[in-house]
Design a protein around this motif. Sequence first.
Motif, PDB file in Angstrom:
ATOM      1  N   MET A 128       0.840  -1.192   0.000  1.00 42.60           N
ATOM      2  CA  MET A 128       0.000   0.000   0.000  1.00 42.60           C
ATOM      3  C   MET A 128       0.876   1.245   0.000  1.00 42.60           C
ATOM      4  SD  MET A 128      -3.174   0.752   2.573  1.00 42.60           S
ATOM      5  CE  MET A 128      -4.578   1.704   2.005  1.00 42.60           C
ATOM      6  N   ILE A 129       0.600   2.170  -0.929  1.00 40.02           N
ATOM      7  CA  ILE A 129       1.321   3.438  -0.998  1.00 40.02           C
ATOM      8  C   ILE A 129       0.418   4.500  -0.390  1.00 40.02           C
ATOM      9  CG2 ILE A 129       2.493   5.097  -2.475  1.00 40.02           C
ATOM     10  CD1 ILE A 129       2.699   2.886  -4.602  1.00 40.02           C
ATOM     11  N   CYS A 130       0.829   5.088   0.727  1.00 36.89           N
ATOM     12  CA  CYS A 130      -0.001   6.040   1.464  1.00 36.89           C
ATOM     13  C   CYS A 130       0.506   7.469   1.276  1.00 36.89           C
ATOM     14  CB  CYS A 130       0.009   5.705   2.956  1.00 36.89           C
ATOM     15  SG  CYS A 130      -0.434   3.997   3.350  1.00 36.89           S
ATOM     16  N   LYS A 131      -0.418   8.407   1.152  1.00 37.57           N
ATOM     17  CA  LYS A 131      -0.058   9.821   1.140  1.00 37.57           C
ATOM     18  C   LYS A 131       0.200  10.259   2.575  1.00 37.57           C
ATOM     19  CE  LYS A 131      -3.662  11.537  -0.929  1.00 37.57           C
ATOM     20  NZ  LYS A 131      -4.487  10.295  -1.065  1.00 37.57           N
ATOM     21  N   THR A 132       1.414  10.713   2.850  1.00 37.63           N
ATOM     22  CA  THR A 132       1.791  11.166   4.177  1.00 37.63           C
ATOM     23  C   THR A 132       2.508  12.507   4.072  1.00 37.63           C
ATOM     24  OG1 THR A 132       3.828   9.832   4.060  1.00 37.63           O
ATOM     25  CG2 THR A 132       1.938   8.845   5.178  1.00 37.63           C
ATOM     26  N   TYR A 133       2.777  13.125   5.220  1.00 35.41           N
ATOM     27  CA  TYR A 133       3.501  14.398   5.241  1.00 35.41           C
ATOM     28  C   TYR A 133       4.125  14.582   6.614  1.00 35.41           C
ATOM     29  CZ  TYR A 133      -0.780  15.991   7.576  1.00 35.41           C
ATOM     30  OH  TYR A 133      -1.845  16.110   8.432  1.00 35.41           O
ATOM     31  N   ARG A 134       5.030  15.554   6.717  1.00 34.53           N
ATOM     32  CA  ARG A 134       5.637  15.888   8.003  1.00 34.53           C
ATOM     33  C   ARG A 134       6.014  17.354   7.995  1.00 34.53           C
ATOM     34  NH1 ARG A 134      11.150  12.443   7.010  1.00 34.53           N
ATOM     35  NH2 ARG A 134      11.870  13.587   5.183  1.00 34.53           N
ATOM     36  N   CYS A 135       6.154  17.929   9.180  1.00 30.06           N
ATOM     37  CA  CYS A 135       6.585  19.318   9.291  1.00 30.06           C
ATOM     38  C   CYS A 135       8.031  19.427   8.830  1.00 30.06           C
ATOM     39  CB  CYS A 135       6.459  19.796  10.730  1.00 30.06           C
ATOM     40  SG  CYS A 135       4.759  19.858  11.332  1.00 30.06           S
ATOM     41  N   LYS A 136       8.315  20.409   7.995  1.00 27.45           N
ATOM     42  CA  LYS A 136       9.666  20.566   7.473  1.00 27.45           C
ATOM     43  C   LYS A 136      10.674  20.795   8.577  1.00 27.45           C
ATOM     44  CE  LYS A 136       8.253  22.452   3.003  1.00 27.45           C
ATOM     45  NZ  LYS A 136       8.286  23.633   2.112  1.00 27.45           N
ATOM     46  N   LEU A 137      10.287  21.539   9.612  1.00 29.97           N
ATOM     47  CA  LEU A 137      11.222  21.852  10.686  1.00 29.97           C
ATOM     48  C   LEU A 137      11.471  20.651  11.582  1.00 29.97           C
ATOM     49  CD1 LEU A 137       9.941  25.401  11.729  1.00 29.97           C
ATOM     50  CD2 LEU A 137      11.890  24.805  10.260  1.00 29.97           C
ATOM     51  N   MET A 138      10.538  19.684  11.575  1.00 23.92           N
ATOM     52  CA  MET A 138      10.669  18.510  12.428  1.00 23.92           C
ATOM     53  C   MET A 138      11.376  17.358  11.730  1.00 23.92           C
ATOM     54  SD  MET A 138       6.843  18.471  14.010  1.00 23.92           S
ATOM     55  CE  MET A 138       7.095  16.873  14.745  1.00 23.92           C
ATOM     56  N   GLY A 139      11.094  17.223  10.409  1.00 23.99           N
ATOM     57  CA  GLY A 139      11.482  15.992   9.737  1.00 23.99           C
ATOM     58  C   GLY A 139      12.945  15.857   9.444  1.00 23.99           C
ATOM     59  N   GLY A 140      13.522  16.866   8.800  1.00 24.50           N
ATOM     60  CA  GLY A 140      14.900  16.721   8.371  1.00 24.50           C
ATOM     61  C   GLY A 140      15.029  15.648   7.323  1.00 24.50           C
ATOM     62  N   LYS A 141      16.201  15.049   7.200  1.00 22.46           N
ATOM     63  CA  LYS A 141      16.414  13.997   6.219  1.00 22.46           C
ATOM     64  C   LYS A 141      15.801  12.690   6.698  1.00 22.46           C
ATOM     65  CE  LYS A 141      20.702  15.912   4.373  1.00 22.46           C
ATOM     66  NZ  LYS A 141      22.138  15.658   4.091  1.00 22.46           N
ATOM     67  N   GLN A 142      15.491  11.842   5.742  1.00 20.25           N
ATOM     68  CA  GLN A 142      14.906  10.547   6.082  1.00 20.25           C
ATOM     69  C   GLN A 142      15.877   9.738   6.925  1.00 20.25           C
ATOM     70  OE1 GLN A 142      12.866   8.422   2.971  1.00 20.25           O
ATOM     71  NE2 GLN A 142      13.687   6.504   3.696  1.00 20.25           N
ATOM     72  N   GLN A 143      15.371   9.228   8.030  1.00 13.74           N
ATOM     73  CA  GLN A 143      16.213   8.455   8.928  1.00 13.74           C
ATOM     74  C   GLN A 143      16.240   6.995   8.507  1.00 13.74           C
ATOM     75  OE1 GLN A 143      14.874   9.048  12.896  1.00 13.74           O
ATOM     76  NE2 GLN A 143      14.904  11.276  12.777  1.00 13.74           N
ATOM     77  N   LYS A 144      17.286   6.301   8.887  1.00 11.99           N
ATOM     78  CA  LYS A 144      17.366   4.874   8.597  1.00 11.99           C
ATOM     79  C   LYS A 144      16.373   4.114   9.464  1.00 11.99           C
ATOM     80  CE  LYS A 144      22.170   4.806   7.021  1.00 11.99           C
ATOM     81  NZ  LYS A 144      23.497   4.189   7.199  1.00 11.99           N
ATOM     82  N   GLY A 145      16.005   2.935   8.978  1.00 17.48           N
ATOM     83  CA  GLY A 145      15.073   2.118   9.731  1.00 17.48           C
ATOM     84  C   GLY A 145      13.727   2.001   9.057  1.00 17.48           C
ATOM     85  N   GLY A 146      13.609   2.560   7.853  1.00 17.90           N
ATOM     86  CA  GLY A 146      12.394   2.343   7.094  1.00 17.90           C
ATOM     87  C   GLY A 146      11.326   3.390   7.292  1.00 17.90           C
ATOM     88  N   ASP A 147      11.573   4.409   8.134  1.00 17.46           N
ATOM     89  CA  ASP A 147      10.552   5.417   8.371  1.00 17.46           C
ATOM     90  C   ASP A 147      11.231   6.763   8.513  1.00 17.46           C
ATOM     91  OD1 ASP A 147       8.138   6.555   8.766  1.00 17.46           O
ATOM     92  OD2 ASP A 147       7.558   5.269  10.441  1.00 17.46           O
ATOM     93  N   ALA A 148      10.543   7.810   8.096  1.00 18.84           N
ATOM     94  CA  ALA A 148      11.139   9.139   8.083  1.00 18.84           C
ATOM     95  C   ALA A 148      10.923   9.836   9.416  1.00 18.84           C
ATOM     96  CB  ALA A 148      10.544   9.963   6.949  1.00 18.84           C
TER      97      ALA A 148
END
Length: 292
Positions: free
Chosen positions: A199-219
Amino acid sequence: MSSKKKRVDEEMEVVGDDFEEDVNDDDDEEDEDYMGTQQNEEVQVEFEARMPEDSDFHGIRTLLQQLFLKANVDISEVANTIISQNYIGSVVKQSYIPEDDSDDDDMVDEDPVFGLTSVLNITDRKDLNCVGHIKTMLIEKCKCVAPEISQKFSQLINSPDYQLGLLLNERFINIPPQFKEMEKAKRKKMKYDFSHYLMICKTYRCKLMGGKQQKGGDAGEGQVFYTNPEEELIKEVSDFNFTYSVQSERDSIVDGKWNAEDQMEALRTVLIIPADKLPLAIQKIKSELGAT
């Protein structure tokens, strides 16, 4: 109408757009009061889930566009495939379309598609161009996550030992998703007895919180938000998942709520769900979100 109908009743609150047109100084106050009333009008709308038909092609394609954005995926072929296997999916439409005497009737879709639920067998239909496009895109995106996640995903999506179904759940408004058709198809011994769902889900995150995608399969755990809330419940029963950014693909494309949320980074989160765990997620959706 020839299509089989499945009823879905839903109340929807419609809040009018902000009117930015200039108002002449000599306009009556009654007109202003009327406009204000219209902006907060509550409308009861009845929807029903129907089998996809040829006439739904453009509506289905529009829903797929908001999921795949500018990805190199033949969404027209995906839409046609969904229509060709209409025994497995459903589109959500308004039950009754009131007559409109407006001269602009010919310019408006008289029977728009508000939602779509279907599943595409990407193991059995591996020869379709659109399936190849989707697989290539996801394998490429998965290369940026942790090696163990990338390896598991590559093995699952390429191995003939697994039956993988692409679960599609798209809509424009908050209508309960429909997942009933898959069990019916399995009972008829059709090729929908999957080992896993993708399943491909539409998601989002706050730019100030997210930063670069972290390892472990989740941003960044706890920082990713789901546009369709029921998909977060499906994530709870998934074997693994990974997230990638589609922020660069947003320009000039209407993509859910993100156009109005400049502080949010648009993402896609891919879930891998064991088939025997999906019914548990559906029960959670019915219980917590009131889906019927």
